[in-house]
Design a protein around this motif. Structure first.
Motif, PDB file in Angstrom:
ATOM      1  N   ASP A 192     -87.466  21.060 -51.554  1.00 13.36           N
ATOM      2  CA  ASP A 192     -86.293  20.446 -50.755  1.00 13.36           C
ATOM      3  C   ASP A 192     -85.106  21.479 -50.784  1.00 13.36           C
ATOM      4  OD1 ASP A 192     -87.931  18.658 -49.739  1.00 13.36           O
ATOM      5  OD2 ASP A 192     -86.910  17.053 -51.066  1.00 13.36           O
ATOM      6  N   GLU A 193     -84.837  21.845 -51.944  1.00 17.31           N
ATOM      7  CA  GLU A 193     -83.732  22.817 -52.313  1.00 17.31           C
ATOM      8  C   GLU A 193     -83.893  24.314 -51.455  1.00 17.31           C
ATOM      9  OE1 GLU A 193     -80.948  24.968 -55.756  1.00 17.31           O
ATOM     10  OE2 GLU A 193     -82.616  23.716 -56.232  1.00 17.31           O
ATOM     11  N   ASP A 194     -85.043  24.673 -51.264  1.00 20.17           N
ATOM     12  CA  ASP A 194     -85.137  26.036 -50.604  1.00 20.17           C
ATOM     13  C   ASP A 194     -85.015  25.826 -49.049  1.00 20.17           C
ATOM     14  OD1 ASP A 194     -85.574  27.386 -52.935  1.00 20.17           O
ATOM     15  OD2 ASP A 194     -87.730  27.202 -52.968  1.00 20.17           O
ATOM     16  N   LEU A 195     -85.641  24.572 -48.681  1.00 20.19           N
ATOM     17  CA  LEU A 195     -85.487  24.194 -47.287  1.00 20.19           C
ATOM     18  C   LEU A 195     -84.150  24.069 -46.731  1.00 20.19           C
ATOM     19  CD1 LEU A 195     -88.509  21.662 -46.830  1.00 20.19           C
ATOM     20  CD2 LEU A 195     -88.376  24.089 -46.164  1.00 20.19           C
ATOM     21  N   ARG A 196     -83.103  23.219 -47.797  1.00 19.43           N
ATOM     22  CA  ARG A 196     -81.797  23.090 -47.397  1.00 19.43           C
ATOM     23  C   ARG A 196     -81.136  24.400 -47.271  1.00 19.43           C
ATOM     24  NH1 ARG A 196     -82.436  18.653 -50.889  1.00 19.43           N
ATOM     25  NH2 ARG A 196     -81.673  19.958 -52.757  1.00 19.43           N
ATOM     26  N   GLU A 197     -81.423  25.585 -48.197  1.00 20.89           N
ATOM     27  CA  GLU A 197     -80.683  26.574 -48.128  1.00 20.89           C
ATOM     28  C   GLU A 197     -81.215  27.467 -46.634  1.00 20.89           C
ATOM     29  OE1 GLU A 197     -81.917  28.828 -51.590  1.00 20.89           O
ATOM     30  OE2 GLU A 197     -80.518  27.561 -52.936  1.00 20.89           O
ATOM     31  N   LEU A 198     -82.528  27.378 -46.442  1.00 20.76           N
ATOM     32  CA  LEU A 198     -82.793  27.939 -45.350  1.00 20.76           C
ATOM     33  C   LEU A 198     -82.556  27.464 -43.897  1.00 20.76           C
ATOM     34  CD1 LEU A 198     -84.950  29.999 -43.829  1.00 20.76           C
ATOM     35  CD2 LEU A 198     -86.703  28.158 -44.015  1.00 20.76           C
ATOM     36  N   ILE A 199     -82.186  26.323 -43.886  1.00 24.49           N
ATOM     37  CA  ILE A 199     -81.513  25.489 -42.807  1.00 24.49           C
ATOM     38  C   ILE A 199     -80.082  25.830 -42.833  1.00 24.49           C
ATOM     39  CG2 ILE A 199     -80.672  23.126 -42.070  1.00 24.49           C
ATOM     40  CD1 ILE A 199     -83.568  22.100 -43.003  1.00 24.49           C
ATOM     41  N   ALA A 200     -79.416  26.078 -43.857  1.00 29.22           N
ATOM     42  CA  ALA A 200     -77.838  26.173 -43.857  1.00 29.22           C
ATOM     43  C   ALA A 200     -77.967  27.803 -43.376  1.00 29.22           C
ATOM     44  CB  ALA A 200     -77.353  26.223 -45.221  1.00 29.22           C
ATOM     45  N   GLU A 201     -78.591  28.719 -43.888  1.00 27.88           N
ATOM     46  CA  GLU A 201     -78.582  30.122 -43.294  1.00 27.88           C
ATOM     47  C   GLU A 201     -78.828  30.130 -41.741  1.00 27.88           C
ATOM     48  OE1 GLU A 201     -81.208  32.232 -45.445  1.00 27.88           O
ATOM     49  OE2 GLU A 201     -80.377  32.202 -47.379  1.00 27.88           O
ATOM     50  N   ARG A 202     -79.834  29.443 -41.244  1.00 29.55           N
ATOM     51  CA  ARG A 202     -80.097  29.272 -39.766  1.00 29.55           C
ATOM     52  C   ARG A 202     -78.599  28.819 -39.065  1.00 29.55           C
ATOM     53  NH1 ARG A 202     -86.548  27.547 -39.154  1.00 29.55           N
ATOM     54  NH2 ARG A 202     -87.435  29.544 -40.183  1.00 29.55           N
ATOM     55  N   GLU A 203     -78.063  27.787 -39.541  1.00 27.61           N
ATOM     56  CA  GLU A 203     -77.042  27.283 -38.939  1.00 27.61           C
ATOM     57  C   GLU A 203     -75.666  28.186 -38.783  1.00 27.61           C
ATOM     58  OE1 GLU A 203     -76.136  23.574 -40.832  1.00 27.61           O
ATOM     59  OE2 GLU A 203     -77.869  22.428 -39.559  1.00 27.61           O
ATOM     60  N   ALA A 204     -75.769  28.754 -40.150  1.00 29.13           N
ATOM     61  CA  ALA A 204     -74.590  29.769 -40.215  1.00 29.13           C
ATOM     62  C   ALA A 204     -74.950  31.056 -38.999  1.00 29.13           C
ATOM     63  CB  ALA A 204     -74.628  30.348 -41.412  1.00 29.13           C
ATOM     64  N   ASP A 205     -75.979  31.438 -38.989  1.00 30.68           N
ATOM     65  CA  ASP A 205     -76.348  32.371 -37.978  1.00 30.68           C
ATOM     66  C   ASP A 205     -76.262  32.013 -36.565  1.00 30.68           C
ATOM     67  OD1 ASP A 205     -77.083  34.005 -40.219  1.00 30.68           O
ATOM     68  OD2 ASP A 205     -79.016  33.840 -40.112  1.00 30.68           O
ATOM     69  N   ALA A 206     -76.533  30.946 -36.443  1.00 29.99           N
ATOM     70  CA  ALA A 206     -76.319  30.452 -34.877  1.00 29.99           C
ATOM     71  C   ALA A 206     -74.844  29.825 -34.647  1.00 29.99           C
ATOM     72  CB  ALA A 206     -77.126  28.834 -34.852  1.00 29.99           C
ATOM     73  N   VAL A 207     -74.081  29.780 -35.575  1.00 26.86           N
ATOM     74  CA  VAL A 207     -72.437  29.636 -35.323  1.00 26.86           C
ATOM     75  C   VAL A 207     -71.926  31.071 -35.105  1.00 26.86           C
ATOM     76  CG1 VAL A 207     -70.248  29.039 -36.379  1.00 26.86           C
ATOM     77  CG2 VAL A 207     -72.373  27.468 -36.553  1.00 26.86           C
ATOM     78  N   ALA A 208     -72.506  32.018 -35.948  1.00 23.13           N
ATOM     79  CA  ALA A 208     -72.167  33.449 -35.832  1.00 23.13           C
ATOM     80  C   ALA A 208     -72.206  33.822 -34.271  1.00 23.13           C
ATOM     81  CB  ALA A 208     -72.291  34.360 -36.777  1.00 23.13           C
ATOM     82  N   ALA A 209     -73.422  33.867 -33.827  1.00 22.15           N
ATOM     83  CA  ALA A 209     -73.779  34.273 -32.585  1.00 22.15           C
ATOM     84  C   ALA A 209     -72.896  33.496 -31.386  1.00 22.15           C
ATOM     85  CB  ALA A 209     -75.367  33.907 -32.492  1.00 22.15           C
ATOM     86  N   GLU A 210     -72.614  32.314 -31.633  1.00 22.53           N
ATOM     87  CA  GLU A 210     -71.983  31.517 -30.506  1.00 22.53           C
ATOM     88  C   GLU A 210     -70.483  32.042 -30.412  1.00 22.53           C
ATOM     89  OE1 GLU A 210     -72.999  27.377 -30.742  1.00 22.53           O
ATOM     90  OE2 GLU A 210     -74.695  27.568 -30.247  1.00 22.53           O
ATOM     91  N   ALA A 211     -69.963  32.453 -31.659  1.00 26.99           N
ATOM     92  CA  ALA A 211     -68.353  32.654 -31.942  1.00 26.99           C
ATOM     93  C   ALA A 211     -68.218  33.937 -31.012  1.00 26.99           C
ATOM     94  CB  ALA A 211     -68.120  32.371 -33.358  1.00 26.99           C
ATOM     95  N   PRO A 212     -66.997  34.039 -30.555  1.00 29.02           N
ATOM     96  CA  PRO A 212     -66.577  35.436 -29.807  1.00 29.02           C
ATOM     97  C   PRO A 212     -66.046  36.498 -30.845  1.00 29.02           C
ATOM     98  CG  PRO A 212     -64.831  33.812 -29.437  1.00 29.02           C
ATOM     99  CD  PRO A 212     -66.062  33.091 -30.078  1.00 29.02           C
TER     100      PRO A 212
END
Length: 288
Positions: A192-212
């Motif tokens: 579960d801890e590895d899954l949470r870290e992976l989800i957090a990384e993907r969310e951070a990448d998505a936010v960085a891609a959308e931000a100008p």
């Protein structure tokens, strides 16, 4: 004699014969099976390990005749021998043979107390090795050790088609302090801890891609919100253009007298009176 329970067996769940934990029809079919007669005769808790290591699948009965699987034959053999608790624990704790581990887990689920079942079986939920499972129609399917153990804990038939003894839920044992309390969401997987870290990384990448893209900071200008030392500024003074322009020297009295004299001559020719006060001014200018 080969089908009788050992004379030193103790009662399990108020049953004097541990073999009675399996339904009578299933027990009779196991006793009549060829594998039981040829391979399970004269086995001990130690020699049974070799048979368990050679297993190729997990399951109860299969086919139209409901033939018992070799796995279920060895389960009944353990009930007949009733080995010591430490031996079954070693079956479960060893990591080399997955079918031997599941055999010990199934026997423990049938015979042990709820506290022992949760204590020894819950760590097996981290074992994700693949196993073969024989279905009731005789076909095979791919499964996993943790899924089989979860069926033993949650399903009434234990996933092998055998009615398991009733067992309280984990939260009920936690309320009476038999088991230590776990997370409010129940059992927590080790990944579960590895899954949470992976989800957090993907969310951070998505936010960085959308931000100008960020623009470089502009130099500070007036009115950008920063404090100004206004008291150091000197007040601006306004001056007239005439004050700053270079002044011509005042005309001399001689020039003025000449101008007035010329003006009076012209006025006399035209028949006009001379300028008023001009004579007085000329006298004062001559005195000066």
């Amino acid at each position: 004699m080969a089908n009788r329970t050992t004379a030193f067996a103790s009662a399990v769940h108020n049953l004097t014969d541990p073999q009675a934990l399996l339904p009578a029809p299933l027990k009779n079919r196991i006793h009549a099976a060829r594998y039981w007669k040829e391979q399970c005769f004269g086995l001990s808790a130690e020699s049974l390990i070799d048979k368990a290591v050679a297993l190729e699948c997990v399951g109860g009965t299969y086919g139209g005749a409901q033939t018992p699987s070799r796995f279920m034959c060895l389960v009944l053999k353990l009930l007949q021998l009733q080995p010591e608790h430490e031996i079954i624990v070693e079956y479960i704790k060893q990591d080399d043979f997955k079918y031997l581990r599941l055999l010990g887990a199934t026997y423990l689920r049938l015979t042990a107390a709820p506290k022992q079942i949760y204590t020894y079986l819950e760590p097996l939920l981290a074992d994700s090795r693949k196993v073969r499972i024989v279905r009731t129609d005789g076909t095979y399917e791919l499964g996993f050790v943790d899924a089989v153990v979860d069926d033993l804990l949650c399903k009434e038939d234990g996933g092998v088609g055998v009615g398991m003894p009733r067992m309280p839920k984990r939260w009920q044992l936690e309320e009476v302090d038999i088991l230590e309390k776990q997370s409010p969401v129940g059992r927590v997987s080790l990944i579960d801890e590895d899954l949470r870290e992976l989800i957090a990384e993907r969310e951070a990448d998505a936010v960085a891609a959308e931000a100008p893209a960020k623009k470089p900071a502009a130099p500070p200008q007036e009115g950008d919100g920063r404090p100004r030392l206004n008291f150091l500024k000197r007040p601006k003074t306004t001056t007239n253009a005439s004050a700053t322009a270079p002044q011509e020297p005042p005309p001399s009295a001689k020039h003025i007298m000449n101008d007035i004299a010329i003006a009076n001559e012209q006025r006399a020719k035209l028949g006009l009176a001379p300028l008023k006060g001009a004579d007085d001014w000329l006298e004062r200018a001559g005195d000066s």
